[in-house]
Design a protein around this motif. Structure first.
Motif, PDB file in Angstrom:
ATOM      1  N   LEU A  32       0.832  -1.204   0.000  1.00 33.30           N
ATOM      2  CA  LEU A  32       0.000   0.000   0.000  1.00 33.30           C
ATOM      3  C   LEU A  32       0.869   1.258   0.000  1.00 33.30           C
ATOM      4  O   LEU A  32       0.597   2.222  -0.706  1.00 33.30           O
ATOM      5  CB  LEU A  32      -0.901   0.006   1.237  1.00 33.30           C
ATOM      6  N   ARG A  33       1.910   1.228   0.798  1.00 33.27           N
ATOM      7  CA  ARG A  33       2.711   2.426   1.019  1.00 33.27           C
ATOM      8  C   ARG A  33       4.148   2.013   1.385  1.00 33.27           C
ATOM      9  O   ARG A  33       4.359   0.973   2.001  1.00 33.27           O
ATOM     10  CB  ARG A  33       2.086   3.214   2.176  1.00 33.27           C
ATOM     11  N   ALA A  50       7.200   9.239   2.930  1.00 32.38           N
ATOM     12  CA  ALA A  50       6.386   8.085   2.554  1.00 32.38           C
ATOM     13  C   ALA A  50       5.714   8.358   1.224  1.00 32.38           C
ATOM     14  O   ALA A  50       5.479   9.522   0.853  1.00 32.38           O
ATOM     15  CB  ALA A  50       5.347   7.782   3.631  1.00 32.38           C
ATOM     16  N   ILE A  51       5.403   7.293   0.520  1.00 35.83           N
ATOM     17  CA  ILE A  51       4.757   7.403  -0.781  1.00 35.83           C
ATOM     18  C   ILE A  51       3.818   6.226  -0.956  1.00 35.83           C
ATOM     19  O   ILE A  51       4.112   5.106  -0.504  1.00 35.83           O
ATOM     20  CB  ILE A  51       5.824   7.450  -1.898  1.00 35.83           C
ATOM     21  N   ASN A  52       2.665   6.485  -1.563  1.00 37.11           N
ATOM     22  CA  ASN A  52       1.788   5.357  -1.815  1.00 37.11           C
ATOM     23  C   ASN A  52       2.332   4.566  -3.005  1.00 37.11           C
ATOM     24  O   ASN A  52       3.141   5.071  -3.795  1.00 37.11           O
ATOM     25  CB  ASN A  52       0.357   5.822  -2.061  1.00 37.11           C
ATOM     26  N   TRP A  53       1.940   3.300  -3.121  1.00 39.84           N
ATOM     27  CA  TRP A  53       2.546   2.433  -4.128  1.00 39.84           C
ATOM     28  C   TRP A  53       2.231   2.904  -5.546  1.00 39.84           C
ATOM     29  O   TRP A  53       2.980   2.621  -6.477  1.00 39.84           O
ATOM     30  CB  TRP A  53       2.101   0.986  -3.914  1.00 39.84           C
ATOM     31  N   VAL A  57       1.039  10.040  -4.158  1.00 40.46           N
ATOM     32  CA  VAL A  57       0.791  10.711  -2.884  1.00 40.46           C
ATOM     33  C   VAL A  57       2.032  10.574  -2.027  1.00 40.46           C
ATOM     34  O   VAL A  57       2.522   9.470  -1.794  1.00 40.46           O
ATOM     35  CB  VAL A  57      -0.419  10.100  -2.136  1.00 40.46           C
ATOM     36  N   THR A  58       2.559  11.704  -1.588  1.00 34.94           N
ATOM     37  CA  THR A  58       3.781  11.715  -0.792  1.00 34.94           C
ATOM     38  C   THR A  58       3.570  12.507   0.493  1.00 34.94           C
ATOM     39  O   THR A  58       2.657  13.344   0.583  1.00 34.94           O
ATOM     40  CB  THR A  58       4.956  12.332  -1.559  1.00 34.94           C
ATOM     41  N   LYS A  72       8.816   7.069  -6.863  1.00 29.70           N
ATOM     42  CA  LYS A  72       8.687   5.648  -7.193  1.00 29.70           C
ATOM     43  C   LYS A  72       8.888   5.432  -8.668  1.00 29.70           C
ATOM     44  O   LYS A  72       8.333   6.157  -9.498  1.00 29.70           O
ATOM     45  CB  LYS A  72       7.321   5.115  -6.769  1.00 29.70           C
ATOM     46  N   ARG A  99       4.249  -0.977   3.998  1.00 25.98           N
ATOM     47  CA  ARG A  99       2.973  -1.221   4.666  1.00 25.98           C
ATOM     48  C   ARG A  99       2.069  -1.895   3.641  1.00 25.98           C
ATOM     49  O   ARG A  99       1.890  -1.374   2.534  1.00 25.98           O
ATOM     50  CB  ARG A  99       2.366   0.092   5.141  1.00 25.98           C
ATOM     51  N   VAL A 101      -1.478  -3.681   2.110  1.00 23.81           N
ATOM     52  CA  VAL A 101      -2.921  -3.467   2.094  1.00 23.81           C
ATOM     53  C   VAL A 101      -3.545  -4.238   3.257  1.00 23.81           C
ATOM     54  O   VAL A 101      -3.230  -5.407   3.469  1.00 23.81           O
ATOM     55  CB  VAL A 101      -3.518  -3.939   0.751  1.00 23.81           C
TER      56      VAL A 101
END
Length: 119
Positions: A32-33, A50-53, A57-58, A72, A99, A101
């Motif tokens: 997920l992240r 952090a960044i979503n996969w 979104v960062t 990414k 992290r 899902v």
């Protein structure tokens, strides 16, 4: 399971730059992240970026905002951390973590890479 391997640490001068990379493998579709954490000697671990996969979104901690950039590469399943304007207080062990899902925690971790910034 997910495996993470960091690379790119080392020694830099204050004001310089380093780029860290986190290569993910295994069940990457379940990620997920991804977050980059750091732990300076004798201090607590800190989530700094952090960044979503999906890569769109960062988030950054105040300590690195404006100096570090997380990104990414979807083609390579890597998450990079570009670190600019480095300061001696950026000296730490840096870890990436995933992290999954359905999880509320970062539960897969790389082995870490050391960054030392000389004044």
């Amino acid at each position: 399971q997910v495996q993470l391997v960091e690379s790119g640490g080392g020694l830099a001068q204050a004001g310089g730059s380093l780029r860290l990379s986190c290569a993910a493998s295994g069940r990457t579709f379940s990620i997920l992240r991804v977050g980059w954490f750091r732990q300076p000697p004798g201090e607590e671990q800190e989530l700094i970026a952090a960044i979503n996969w999906g890569g769109d979104v960062t988030a950054y901690s105040d300590s690195v905002k404006g100096r570090f950039a997380i990104s990414k590469d979807n083609g390579k399943n890597t998450v990079d951390l570009q670190m600019n304007s480095l300061k001696p207080e950026d000296t730490a062990d840096y870890y990436c973590a995933a992290r999954l899902v359905g999880s509320i925690n970062f539960n897969f971790w790389g082995q870490g890479t050391q960054v030392t910034v000389a004044s």
